[in-house]
Scaffold this motif. Structure first.
Motif, short mmCIF file in Angstrom:
data_model
loop_
_atom_site.label_atom_id
_atom_site.label_comp_id
_atom_site.label_asym_id
_atom_site.label_seq_id
_atom_site.Cartn_x
_atom_site.Cartn_y
_atom_site.Cartn_z
N GLN A 178 0.83 -1.21 0.00
CA GLN A 178 0.00 0.00 0.00
C GLN A 178 0.86 1.26 0.00
O GLN A 178 0.57 2.23 -0.70
CB GLN A 178 -0.93 -0.02 1.22
N GLY A 179 1.93 1.24 0.77
CA GLY A 179 2.85 2.38 0.77
C GLY A 179 3.48 2.58 -0.60
O GLY A 179 3.61 3.71 -1.07
N MET A 180 3.84 1.48 -1.25
CA MET A 180 4.42 1.59 -2.60
C MET A 180 3.42 2.18 -3.59
O MET A 180 3.78 2.96 -4.47
CB MET A 180 4.89 0.21 -3.08
N GLN A 183 3.35 5.85 -2.91
CA GLN A 183 4.61 6.43 -3.40
C GLN A 183 4.58 6.56 -4.91
O GLN A 183 5.04 7.54 -5.48
CB GLN A 183 5.78 5.57 -2.96
N ALA B 175 7.01 4.88 3.17
CA ALA B 175 6.03 3.93 2.63
C ALA B 175 5.41 3.11 3.74
O ALA B 175 4.19 2.87 3.76
CB ALA B 175 6.70 3.02 1.60
N GLY B 179 1.59 2.96 4.72
CA GLY B 179 0.89 1.69 4.80
C GLY B 179 0.24 1.50 6.17
O GLY B 179 -0.90 1.03 6.27
#
Lengths: 207, 207
Positions: A178-180, A183, B175, B179
């Motif tokens: 999810q962070g990727m 980003q 990230a 997340g």
DNA sequence: GCGATTTTCTAGTGCCCGCTATAGAATTCA
DNA sequence: TGAATTCTATAGCGGGCACTAGAAAATCGC
């Protein structure tokens, strides 16, 4: 009626005026639009413009905005989200599957051929229609649960150490994914995301 | 006029009908509402209901929806996002700062006393107003840039190995934070997020 | 060709959006 | 008290939203 036919096995020659657009390519354009702007910020006017059809055609072919989005989510998963399930089907270990998933995500999420990031992760955050937000939330939860059961199997088989925390590793993998995605939407390059994926794999047990 | 006085140093006795609400608590309610629903999905009617005032009072005290949101972002950062800058100010190493930031994020993002997750991360994704989306995007980028320069300093001082990738570690930390914010909004508990934070720290060089 | 059927186009529907005009209420200064 | 000033409440503005009624257009079986 019991004698109704579904669109799939309807005979090629149907009565009445034929549809002037290709349903599948119109759906693809709807996917791109929802992917780019999210459910709420995409208006029906945006959709008809992108799909090249009028509102009545959209409503006749796909139902209302909500059911079109449901179909978009299914098709998105099949057309653009399959790299994840494929990694889990084809790799021999949970670790290899997650590594491959994260590395391919770096490529997919920054592919210049389509909008950035993941539709399921980003298209219904802060959504005024709670059912839509909940539907994607459930899908995200199912993905993480799938990670977890795969990791748990490797713990059971001895592939991973017995004290490995399957639930935490699964949630961590989902959080990094999810962070990727965010980003990528914020402008990160493929190489940058690959380095994020590489770092994430260092969290796994160094057997 | 050059003789105008700002609201701050205006004498306590001002002419005219006094304001019937406390500006600061009204702003706090606006923070909560935008935090919960995001910029786009929050209507002015939602805001006036939450703040307990009428539309003209809102516009007189805060300007339009957009400038109210700008003020909300600043105040949010000061009231709820300070744990991050505090960690970087008080911890001796970049690694300790990031670890503390992630662990405190697990607590903050799941605090039952306010909405879940991080407003700066989630309140303007899929926003039909591009300037608002961009403003938070810039803030996220600044945070990650701050991580990076702090990590870079520790590489220069020898606290971290010379081959440590400061840029990647910073982006990875951002990230994971993003997340964790989404996981919190999706229902993850504090303990679950703490385990995510713990795993993330394993990506750091094991000097 | 002709009726039946289905799609498409135009032009809206009612609703909620951000925002504001206006009038009245509450206060200070003289 | 009265003028000036500032805020509040009501009510409504234009506009975009999701969605659709109605008629014309394009195909079918016959």
């Amino acid at each position: 009626m019991v004698t109704e036919q579904s669109a799939a096995d309807r005979p090629t020659k149907q009565r009445g005026r034929p549809r002037s657009f290709d349903r599948d390519t119109a759906l693809e354009q709807a996917i791109r639009t929802f992917w780019e702007r999210g459910y709420e910020a995409t208006s029906v006017a945006d959709l008809t413009r992108a799909m090249g059809i009028g509102p009545p055609s959209l409503y006749a072919a796909f139902g209302d905005k909500r059911s079109l989005f449901d179909e978009v989510v299914v098709e998105y998963a099949a057309r653009y989200g399959s790299f994840s399930t494929r990694a889990f089907e084809q790799e021999l270990t949970a670790r290899a599957a997650v590594e491959r998933m994260l590395r391919e995500a770096a490529t997919e999420y920054t592919d210049p051929g389509h909008p950035r990031g993941c539709l399921i992760i980003s298209a219904a955050t802060n959504c005024a229609t709670p059912e839509v937000e909940e539907a994607l939330r459930v899908k995200r939860g199912q993905n993480i649960a799938a990670f977890e059961s795969r990791i748990r199997a490797d713990v059971a088989s001895g592939e991973l150490p017995a004290d490995a925390d399957a639930e935490a590793l699964a949630r961590f993998s989902g959080a990094v994914l999810q962070g990727m995605s965010q980003q990528a939407r914020d402008g990160a390059s493929r190489e940058e995301l690959e380095r994020v994926a590489g770092l994430a794999m260092l969290a796994w047990p160094q057997a």
